[in-house]
Scaffold this motif. Structure first.
Motif, mmCIF file in Angstrom:
data_model
loop_
_atom_site.group_PDB
_atom_site.id
_atom_site.type_symbol
_atom_site.label_atom_id
_atom_site.label_comp_id
_atom_site.label_asym_id
_atom_site.label_seq_id
_atom_site.Cartn_x
_atom_site.Cartn_y
_atom_site.Cartn_z
ATOM 1 N N VAL A 39 0.814 -1.227 0.000
ATOM 2 C CA VAL A 39 0.000 0.000 0.000
ATOM 3 C C VAL A 39 0.843 1.270 0.000
ATOM 4 C CG1 VAL A 39 -1.937 -1.138 1.154
ATOM 5 C CG2 VAL A 39 -0.214 0.076 2.519
ATOM 6 N N ARG A 40 2.148 1.112 0.073
ATOM 7 C CA ARG A 40 3.038 2.274 0.180
ATOM 8 C C ARG A 40 2.751 3.324 -0.895
ATOM 9 N NH1 ARG A 40 8.358 0.094 0.016
ATOM 10 N NH2 ARG A 40 8.017 -0.440 2.188
ATOM 11 N N ALA A 41 2.646 2.917 -2.136
ATOM 12 C CA ALA A 41 2.461 3.864 -3.238
ATOM 13 C C ALA A 41 1.112 4.583 -3.181
ATOM 14 C CB ALA A 41 2.611 3.149 -4.582
ATOM 15 N N THR A 42 0.080 3.902 -2.703
ATOM 16 C CA THR A 42 -1.254 4.510 -2.716
ATOM 17 C C THR A 42 -1.604 5.254 -1.434
ATOM 18 O OG1 THR A 42 -2.232 2.419 -1.985
ATOM 19 C CG2 THR A 42 -2.207 2.868 -4.362
ATOM 20 N N LEU A 43 -1.117 4.805 -0.283
ATOM 21 C CA LEU A 43 -1.553 5.403 0.985
ATOM 22 C C LEU A 43 -0.548 6.342 1.650
ATOM 23 C CD1 LEU A 43 -3.394 2.424 2.745
ATOM 24 C CD2 LEU A 43 -4.323 4.171 1.218
ATOM 25 N N THR A 44 0.716 6.203 1.351
ATOM 26 C CA THR A 44 1.728 6.963 2.081
ATOM 27 C C THR A 44 1.554 8.468 1.940
ATOM 28 O OG1 THR A 44 3.313 5.174 2.015
ATOM 29 C CG2 THR A 44 4.208 7.348 2.377
ATOM 30 N N GLN A 45 1.199 8.949 0.761
ATOM 31 C CA GLN A 45 1.075 10.398 0.572
ATOM 32 C C GLN A 45 -0.226 10.961 1.132
ATOM 33 O OE1 GLN A 45 3.721 12.145 -0.171
ATOM 34 N NE2 GLN A 45 4.777 10.177 -0.333
ATOM 35 N N LEU A 46 -1.134 10.090 1.537
ATOM 36 C CA LEU A 46 -2.364 10.512 2.210
ATOM 37 C C LEU A 46 -2.070 10.638 3.697
ATOM 38 C CD1 LEU A 46 -4.806 8.021 0.438
ATOM 39 C CD2 LEU A 46 -4.357 10.411 -0.172
ATOM 40 N N THR A 47 -3.040 11.056 4.470
ATOM 41 C CA THR A 47 -2.880 11.120 5.924
ATOM 42 C C THR A 47 -3.952 10.261 6.585
ATOM 43 O OG1 THR A 47 -4.379 12.984 6.352
ATOM 44 C CG2 THR A 47 -2.087 13.518 5.707
ATOM 45 N N GLY A 48 -3.867 10.165 7.889
ATOM 46 C CA GLY A 48 -4.844 9.404 8.653
ATOM 47 C C GLY A 48 -6.243 9.967 8.594
ATOM 48 N N ARG A 49 -6.415 11.154 8.049
ATOM 49 C CA ARG A 49 -7.760 11.715 7.863
ATOM 50 C C ARG A 49 -8.480 11.082 6.678
ATOM 51 N NH1 ARG A 49 -6.777 18.130 8.907
ATOM 52 N NH2 ARG A 49 -7.231 18.072 11.139
ATOM 53 N N HIS A 50 -7.733 10.439 5.783
ATOM 54 C CA HIS A 50 -8.340 9.825 4.601
ATOM 55 C C HIS A 50 -8.984 8.501 5.001
ATOM 56 C CE1 HIS A 50 -8.789 8.050 0.650
ATOM 57 N NE2 HIS A 50 -8.663 9.286 0.162
ATOM 58 N N PRO A 51 -10.212 8.239 4.533
ATOM 59 C CA PRO A 51 -10.900 7.004 4.927
ATOM 60 C C PRO A 51 -10.148 5.719 4.578
ATOM 61 C CG PRO A 51 -12.332 8.398 3.570
ATOM 62 C CD PRO A 51 -11.029 9.102 3.680
ATOM 63 N N ASP A 52 -9.401 5.717 3.479
ATOM 64 C CA ASP A 52 -8.652 4.509 3.121
ATOM 65 C C ASP A 52 -7.525 4.229 4.119
ATOM 66 O OD1 ASP A 52 -10.291 4.210 0.924
ATOM 67 O OD2 ASP A 52 -8.808 4.980 -0.520
ATOM 68 N N VAL A 53 -6.880 5.287 4.577
ATOM 69 C CA VAL A 53 -5.817 5.118 5.573
ATOM 70 C C VAL A 53 -6.428 4.668 6.898
ATOM 71 C CG1 VAL A 53 -3.986 6.264 6.890
ATOM 72 C CG2 VAL A 53 -4.289 6.782 4.452
ATOM 73 N N ALA A 54 -7.515 5.303 7.294
ATOM 74 C CA ALA A 54 -8.178 4.920 8.548
ATOM 75 C C ALA A 54 -8.616 3.456 8.511
ATOM 76 C CB ALA A 54 -9.373 5.830 8.817
ATOM 77 N N ALA A 55 -9.185 3.022 7.390
ATOM 78 C CA ALA A 55 -9.615 1.622 7.263
ATOM 79 C C ALA A 55 -8.418 0.684 7.336
ATOM 80 C CB ALA A 55 -10.370 1.426 5.953
ATOM 81 N N TYR A 56 -7.316 1.062 6.717
ATOM 82 C CA TYR A 56 -6.102 0.249 6.739
ATOM 83 C C TYR A 56 -5.580 0.101 8.173
ATOM 84 C CZ TYR A 56 -1.258 -1.110 5.921
ATOM 85 O OH TYR A 56 -0.044 -1.757 5.961
ATOM 86 N N VAL A 57 -5.517 1.208 8.893
ATOM 87 C CA VAL A 57 -5.030 1.193 10.274
ATOM 88 C C VAL A 57 -5.975 0.373 11.156
ATOM 89 C CG1 VAL A 57 -4.589 2.630 12.313
ATOM 90 C CG2 VAL A 57 -3.748 3.361 10.067
ATOM 91 N N LEU A 58 -7.275 0.574 10.984
ATOM 92 C CA LEU A 58 -8.255 -0.152 11.798
ATOM 93 C C LEU A 58 -8.283 -1.651 11.512
ATOM 94 C CD1 LEU A 58 -11.483 1.995 12.130
ATOM 95 C CD2 LEU A 58 -9.975 1.159 13.931
ATOM 96 N N ALA A 59 -7.763 -2.057 10.363
ATOM 97 C CA ALA A 59 -7.731 -3.486 10.030
ATOM 98 C C ALA A 59 -6.680 -4.237 10.833
ATOM 99 C CB ALA A 59 -7.470 -3.670 8.535
ATOM 100 N N THR A 60 -5.840 -3.526 11.564
ATOM 101 C CA THR A 60 -4.837 -4.169 12.407
ATOM 102 C C THR A 60 -5.528 -4.886 13.560
ATOM 103 O OG1 THR A 60 -3.336 -2.310 11.982
ATOM 104 C CG2 THR A 60 -2.748 -3.806 13.786
ATOM 105 N N PRO A 61 -5.192 -6.158 13.804
ATOM 106 C CA PRO A 61 -5.742 -6.818 14.993
ATOM 107 C C PRO A 61 -5.401 -6.003 16.247
ATOM 108 C CG PRO A 61 -4.675 -8.415 13.561
ATOM 109 C CD PRO A 61 -4.341 -7.048 13.007
ATOM 110 N N GLY A 62 -6.413 -5.758 17.054
ATOM 111 C CA GLY A 62 -6.221 -4.996 18.289
ATOM 112 C C GLY A 62 -6.525 -3.513 18.172
#
Length: 136
Positions: A39-62
Motif C-alpha cells: 500500500v506504500r504507493a497509494t496510501l503513504t502520501q495521504l494522511t490518517g484523515r483519509h478514509p482509506d488510511v483509517a480503514a487500513y489502520v483499523l484493520a490491524t488486529p487490536g
C-alpha cells in the motif's frame, strides 16, 4: 462539561506534547502504510484523515480494542469529575496511525456533551525514514 484535547504526534520528531497526566494512546503496533510495500504507493502520501488510511489502520488486529480502552479511560475521568483531559495519540511519524486513531476517537467521543478539540502536530511534516531495528 469536560474539555478534551486530543493531540496526535510522531515521536520521531522529538517534540512530544506535554500535559499533566495525559491519556496516552500508543499506535506504534498498528499497520503503518510506509512500512507496507502493498500500500506504500497509494496510501503513504495521504494522511490518517483519509478514509482509506483509517480503514487500513483499523484493520490491524487490536486496533478496535485500543480505541475502546482509550474511550473507557476518558469516560472514567469524566465520571470522576476531571474537567480538562489531554489525550496524546502517538506513532513514529505522526501522519497516518496516530491521526487516524485520534480522528476515530474524537468521532466516538462526539456523542458526549463535551468540548473536543483535535490537533495533529505532525500531519504536514515530511514522512520520516523507517526506523532501523534495535540492535541486539
Amino acid at each position: 462539561m469536560a474539555h478534551i484535547r486530543i493531540t496526535s504526534y510522531g515521536t520521531g520528531h522529538h517534540d512530544n506534547p506535554t500535559a499533566p497526566d495525559p491519556v496516552i494512546v500508543d499506535t506504534t503496533a498498528l499497520h503503518n502504510p510506509p512500512d507496507d510495500p502493498a500500500v506504500r504507493a497509494t496510501l503513504t502520501q495521504l494522511t490518517g484523515r483519509h478514509p482509506d488510511v483509517a480503514a487500513y489502520v483499523l484493520a490491524t488486529p487490536g486496533a478496535h480494542q485500543l480505541l475502546d480502552t482509550a474511550r473507557r479511560d476518558i469516560e472514567q475521568r469524566i465520571t470522576h469529575g476531571q474537567q480538562h483531559i489531554d489525550v496524546h495519540v502517538h506513532c513514529y511519524g505522526g501522519r497516518h496511525r496516530s491521526v487516524a486513531i485520534a480522528e476515530l476517537l474524537a468521532a466516538d467521543l462526539s456523542v458526549l456533551d463535551d468540548y473536543i478539540h483535535t490537533h495533529h502536530r505532525h500531519i504536514h511534516h515530511p514522512i520520516l525514514p523507517t526506523r532501523a531495528p534495535a540492535a541486539r
